[in-house]
Scaffold this motif. Structure first.
Motif, mmCIF file in Angstrom:
data_model
loop_
_atom_site.group_PDB
_atom_site.id
_atom_site.type_symbol
_atom_site.label_atom_id
_atom_site.label_comp_id
_atom_site.label_asym_id
_atom_site.label_seq_id
_atom_site.Cartn_x
_atom_site.Cartn_y
_atom_site.Cartn_z
ATOM 1 N N HIS A 106 0.819 -1.216 0.000
ATOM 2 C CA HIS A 106 0.000 0.000 0.000
ATOM 3 C C HIS A 106 0.852 1.265 0.000
ATOM 4 O O HIS A 106 0.459 2.289 -0.522
ATOM 5 C CB HIS A 106 -0.972 -0.017 1.177
ATOM 6 C CG HIS A 106 -1.926 -1.157 1.093
ATOM 7 N ND1 HIS A 106 -2.898 -1.231 0.124
ATOM 8 C CD2 HIS A 106 -2.038 -2.301 1.804
ATOM 9 C CE1 HIS A 106 -3.582 -2.359 0.263
ATOM 10 N NE2 HIS A 106 -3.064 -3.026 1.266
ATOM 11 N N GLN A 153 1.599 1.977 -3.508
ATOM 12 C CA GLN A 153 0.404 2.363 -4.264
ATOM 13 C C GLN A 153 -0.100 3.766 -3.912
ATOM 14 O O GLN A 153 -0.817 4.380 -4.702
ATOM 15 C CB GLN A 153 -0.688 1.300 -4.096
ATOM 16 C CG GLN A 153 -0.303 0.004 -4.823
ATOM 17 C CD GLN A 153 -1.294 -1.122 -4.617
ATOM 18 O OE1 GLN A 153 -2.319 -1.204 -5.283
ATOM 19 N NE2 GLN A 153 -0.994 -2.010 -3.667
ATOM 20 N N LEU A 154 0.280 4.263 -2.741
ATOM 21 C CA LEU A 154 -0.013 5.668 -2.435
ATOM 22 C C LEU A 154 0.608 6.567 -3.498
ATOM 23 O O LEU A 154 0.029 7.577 -3.899
ATOM 24 C CB LEU A 154 0.536 6.042 -1.055
ATOM 25 C CG LEU A 154 -0.303 5.650 0.151
ATOM 26 C CD1 LEU A 154 0.450 5.976 1.432
ATOM 27 C CD2 LEU A 154 -1.651 6.361 0.139
ATOM 28 N N TYR A 183 1.681 5.290 -6.660
ATOM 29 C CA TYR A 183 1.283 4.858 -8.007
ATOM 30 C C TYR A 183 -0.071 5.428 -8.421
ATOM 31 O O TYR A 183 -0.295 5.706 -9.596
ATOM 32 C CB TYR A 183 1.255 3.335 -8.096
ATOM 33 C CG TYR A 183 2.602 2.683 -7.860
ATOM 34 C CD1 TYR A 183 3.796 3.421 -7.947
ATOM 35 C CD2 TYR A 183 2.716 1.329 -7.540
ATOM 36 C CE1 TYR A 183 5.027 2.824 -7.717
ATOM 37 C CE2 TYR A 183 3.944 0.730 -7.328
ATOM 38 C CZ TYR A 183 5.094 1.486 -7.413
ATOM 39 O OH TYR A 183 6.313 0.889 -7.194
#
Lengths: 155, 155, 155, 155
Positions: C132, C135-136, C138
């Protein structure tokens, strides 16, 4: 009652917290791009305070300012998989300016402790797949179940 | 009561269906690699038949053989997002030899209709991410919500 | 060459960066719990520096200390969906002590710019569903495609 | 060359298969709601037939009718994780009327065999998260990697 660091207290809501809770409830709705009628606030708050209704809310209070900076709403419901109820965390919200301070974790920890006291320790919740900030926390205090959630069309 | 094609009837369970329901409940547990005590069967069945408990079960009956070939267990619970309860489909199972005949769809349709009668039309359920056979059906009668499900560690 | 704030420079690797790159390559393997033979380091580095091979690596250098604090390895390959190649970011790693400073973003931005220069602007990459933190970032510079990735059993 | 049951043959495309392949390539585009220029058909077919280009296509032929009922397009590309290339299945399509007969499986099996012959046995592919019909097959001959795929904004 639990304590994050030295300045945040987590406790059940009381009648006096209504305004503070409502402020976070509004921000929460904004975050999820939903909008509920004000009457639902009243209805929820009545349920939180009614000892006969298995729906509760807790708030995180900054002990210095006295300001409510976080809320967590939860309820318990039956399951065919157990004699005991499960506890569902319906909503969790921490004020934007108070993030990354462990407040969210303390709120969930409060629910865990209450669930234990109720002898219904099984706790679960949902979050948006794309909410990675929340999941940074959730993967520390829980685990992602490999489930897909389906809803009836139109709901 | 609803009818799939000409030979399957879906209806609420009655006291007499206990054995048939238990057979599917066992197969369901095998499918999910879980095992519940027999006392839970009794407890669930009591809840299904108690008009004061918001937990129900319906079965699909082959009208030719009279055999119970499918079951669906559901319950209703509060939500902070609405005045009305939500209906949760806890378990759905169709006998392996009766698959791909629309029985699963009829069982869910039965729940939709009962939810409408109860004026709590919001229905949801979960399934294993990897259960693609089930999802072939679910994507037709519902939609996948972009949610991740988290559970407390140890539960 | 691009600049994050005032102190980080992103540029292609040169022969002299091998040791610094290897340090991050080791940390990267640790992060993913994999372990490659040292010969692969040599082979990769040769490919990075060979102008005839469409595999590249860039590093982020702290301009004060001269230390290599981030690496990104990428390559280009054909697709049946286009006349042009696609660019695949194979690996991205930023030194643990240098996180949350925009270094990862600068490394990906460097790839975007190089992809544009090559006239193959289509860039993609993969990450662990449960990462995660990555992904913060991305979700800010790209988007999650609703795809599932399958691999041959045993690989 | 491999054989599904007694009537389907899977083999590499030849010059003569162009029309049959194009028919499936069109249906494939319809399925994914994309539309490529005709020139791309030519370009792909040239690459399939060029022994110097690591892009291939195989077709499934109904040996009774001689009709092409399935296609699979694949290519190989470098990876920093290995000395060897990986094989990527770019596209797989089986004629709607020929589904559920094992043709898809035979096409993938053909790729596995060719990948083995090339000494690049690592094979992967992607599919839409919501394509459950395809995944009923994929979970039998492969496994879902717990990865999220990201793309550059605008691509």
């Amino acid at each position: 009652m639990s304590n994050t660091g030295d300045s945040v207290i987590v406790r059940f809501v009381t009648e006096d917290d209504k305004e503070g809770w409502q402020g976070l409830w509004r921000s929460f709705q904004d975050f999820y791009s939903v909008s509920f009628p004000n009457e639902l606030d009243e209805f929820n708050f009545k349920r939180f305070l009614d000892p006969n209704v298995k729906m509760w809310a807790a708030v995180a209070v900054d002990s210095t300012s006295g300001k409510i900076i976080g809320m967590i709403n939860f309820l318990s419901h039956m399951t065919t998989w157990d004699f005991k109820d499960k506890v569902y965390i319906n909503d969790l919200y921490v004020d934007e300016s108070s993030r990354v301070k462990g407040v969210g974790r303390e709120l969930i920890q409060f629910v865990y402790e209450e669930a234990d006291k109720l002898d219904t320790p099984n706790v679960y919740w949902c979050t948006d797949e794309s909410n990675h900030r929340a999941q940074l926390l959730y993967t520390k205090i829980g685990y992602k179940a490999p489930k897909s959630l389906y809803k009836r069309n139109g709901y």
